[in-house]
Design an enzyme around this catalytic site. Structure first.
Site, mmCIF file in Angstrom:
data_model
loop_
_atom_site.group_PDB
_atom_site.id
_atom_site.type_symbol
_atom_site.label_atom_id
_atom_site.label_comp_id
_atom_site.label_asym_id
_atom_site.label_seq_id
_atom_site.Cartn_x
_atom_site.Cartn_y
_atom_site.Cartn_z
ATOM 1 N N HIS A 117 7.526 -0.438 -0.497
ATOM 2 C CA HIS A 117 7.534 -1.863 -0.825
ATOM 3 C C HIS A 117 7.971 -2.119 -2.264
ATOM 4 O O HIS A 117 8.677 -3.076 -2.552
ATOM 5 C CB HIS A 117 6.167 -2.503 -0.604
ATOM 6 N N ASP A 145 14.976 -4.225 7.104
ATOM 7 C CA ASP A 145 13.518 -4.101 7.239
ATOM 8 C C ASP A 145 12.891 -5.214 8.072
ATOM 9 O O ASP A 145 11.745 -5.101 8.493
ATOM 10 C CB ASP A 145 12.831 -3.963 5.877
ATOM 11 N N HIS A 146 13.626 -6.284 8.355
ATOM 12 C CA HIS A 146 13.245 -7.328 9.311
ATOM 13 C C HIS A 146 14.346 -8.369 9.324
ATOM 14 O O HIS A 146 15.336 -8.256 8.595
ATOM 15 C CB HIS A 146 11.894 -7.980 8.967
ATOM 16 N N ASP A 163 17.213 -5.063 2.490
ATOM 17 C CA ASP A 163 16.109 -6.022 2.553
ATOM 18 C C ASP A 163 16.537 -7.322 3.233
ATOM 19 O O ASP A 163 17.543 -7.924 2.862
ATOM 20 C CB ASP A 163 15.642 -6.322 1.118
ATOM 21 N N ASP A 164 15.755 -7.764 4.230
ATOM 22 C CA ASP A 164 15.957 -9.061 4.900
ATOM 23 C C ASP A 164 17.266 -9.164 5.671
ATOM 24 O O ASP A 164 17.798 -10.258 5.866
ATOM 25 C CB ASP A 164 15.896 -10.218 3.884
ATOM 26 N N CYS A 199 8.065 -7.313 4.237
ATOM 27 C CA CYS A 199 8.686 -6.096 3.688
ATOM 28 C C CYS A 199 7.775 -4.875 3.660
ATOM 29 O O CYS A 199 8.077 -3.845 4.253
ATOM 30 C CB CYS A 199 9.200 -6.382 2.284
#
Length: 494
Positions: free
Chosen positions: A134, A339-340, A36-37, A75
């Protein structure tokens, strides 16, 4: 006698040939790791101040994608895009509720709900652990509610697991502090970082690693091909990690953003005031577009982000070591996907949720035993939606659903860019397109300017000045390509 011996040799030869053929056709396993992130803040991407030895080793011996872009910088929506292989085409697709609204309540169909479902249809045993869709644990419920039994992806998983530990629910664990409390229970009266005096299991991602290791042992015994997805929370806010990972860094030596100012010639509507970050009410300073946080606090925050990465790097190292211990590494494709991205004070923003490079570019690494995946830096521009067809391609699974993405196996094998290499992203009532040399963004809003152009020649990724006005010819040339990515998602102005 000689004749009989010759026949025997022929039978042995045929048997060996048949055995070899069966081995060749053996389906590869897949270990899909979602982080994540996670922007490209790793040693493998040239950030040598980051302590990420395990991920770096997998990147060095595998395929490192240097230009991977997500479809949406949030997300749930980013995960909806990768799971379905489709770019956003309606407003719900850029929301964190995209999966719940579009997938969770649908009946099972022959067309798979996700690429994971397609693996399951093809005979794979699919296992989900942690945050893949998510939801923090794959179940549908609100941040402060008790978990339901409703799966976010109802048909993708053969099995699904999560250990919330002392935090008791998935969402509590997602925002966990070492003492068993969480952002919700403490009513946001928390800091956005913590150096916990604890071991790896003192935070939820360590428990996720233990679950995954235990499950790998079971899958080894079962002997059937598997697709295992493991979702880690960090480095998502809060930047909480065991103190030993904080101790890897000298805070005074952590570099600050090289691009801390608001870009010239833009509307502030293209940015945001770091609202998610400012929810952590006990932070020493608030972030905003009207002022920068101090250098000392920026280093503290970046320290927390880097410590969180090092913590996750250790977990990934444990998973890979277990694959080797079980002799599964010889037939397992490992994917590491962020995810980004995330602004670490860049353009005066702390967070994701923009159409700038920092929020859209993320980690993608593929490590396998395939010769074409060995020690490659893939410079082609690829999108998250490309992962769906690419994984099916690698595993020899027929694709029965059309996707917006295309397999990037040719890029890995030949490393020859296409003439029309492009990645599309969507957010804030805008569409952004990344080509080799430019980022062009078009906003559907009243606030001017609505067109932004950034020069990426020679690897300049700062995006500190919108040059659209003085380069109308380049904008005109690129606009038809951007319009190819216009799915009709934004049809009205704000």
């Amino acid at each position: 006698m000689l004749k009989k011996f010759a026949v025997l040799l022929l039978l042995i030869s045929l048997g060996n040939s048949s055995q070899l053929s069966a081995q060749t056709k053996e389906k590869p396993n897949v270990l899909f790791i979602c982080v994540d992130d996670l922007r490209t803040e790793l040693g493998a991407y040239g950030k040598h101040y980051v302590k990420s030895p395990n991920i770096d080793a997998l990147a060095k011996s595998g395929a490192l994608f240097t230009n991977h872009y997500v479809q949406v910088p949030t997300c749930g929506a980013s995960r909806h895009a990768i799971l379905t292989g489709m770019r956003p085409s309606k407003p719900i697709h850029i929301s964190n509720n995209a999966i719940v609204e579009e997938i969770s309540d649908q009946p099972e169909k022959s067309v798979p709900e996700t690429f994971i479902h397609r693996f399951k249809q093809d005979g794979y045993h699919t296992v989900g652990i942690g945050k893949i869709s998510h939801s923090a644990d794959g179940l549908v419920y609100g941040y402060e509610e008790q978990p339901s039994t409703k799966r976010e992806l109802p048909y993708s998983w053969s099995e699904m697991f999560f250990d919330p530990g002392k935090w008791k629910t998935g969402w509590n664990a997602f925002f966990a502090y070492e003492n068993g409390e969480n952002r919700q229970s403490l009513r946001k009266q928390v800091k956005p970082y913590e150096a916990g005096e604890t071991n790896d299991q003192g935070y939820p991602d360590g428990l996720t690693t233990n679950l995954a290791i235990s499950k790998l042992k079971e899958l080894k015994k079962n002997g059937e091909p598997f697709f295992m997805a493991v979702g880690f929370f960090k480095p998502h806010l809060p930047f909480n990690a065991p103190k030993k990972y904080w101790d890897l860094y000298d805070e005074d030596k952590i570099p600050l953003s090289s691009n801390p100012d608001i870009p010239k010639n833009i509307s502030l509507k293209s940015l945001h005031a770091s609202g998610e970050f400012n929810q952590y009410a006990l932070g020493e300073e608030k972030a905003g577009l009207d002022t920068q946080v101090s250098d000392a606090y920026a280093r503290k925050l970046r320290h927390g982000y880097l410590a969180s990465i090092s913590y996750i790097d250790a977990q990934i190292g444990k998973l890979y070591q277990e694959l080797k211990n079980l002799d599964l590494d010889k037939n397992t494709i490992i994917v590491i996907w962020g995810d980004h991205g995330w602004h670490l004070g860049d353009q005066r923003v702390w967070g994701k949720h923009t159409l700038f490079e920092n929020a859209l570019k993320s980690t993608l690494i593929i490590n396998s035993t395939l010769p074409q995946h060995k020690a490659k830096k893939v410079r082609a521009i690829v999108e998250s939606v490309d992962i769906y067809p690419s994984l099916l391609d690698m595993c020899g699974i027929d694709q029965i659903k059309p996707t917006d993405g295309e397999s990037f196996e040719k890029h890995i094998k030949y490393n020859i860019p296409d003439t029309e290499e492009v990645a599309y992203s969507y957010f804030k009532n805008g569409i952004s397109m990344r080509t080799k040399n430019y980022r062009l963004t078009k906003y559907f809003r009243d606030d001017q300017p609505v067109i932004e152009l950034y020069d990426h020649h020679k690897g300049n990724a700062k995006e500190d000045k919108n040059i659209a006005k003085e380069n109308s010819g380049i904008v005109k040339e690129l606009m038809p390509l951007l319009e190819k990515g216009d799915t009709g998602i934004f049809t009205v102005t704000e």
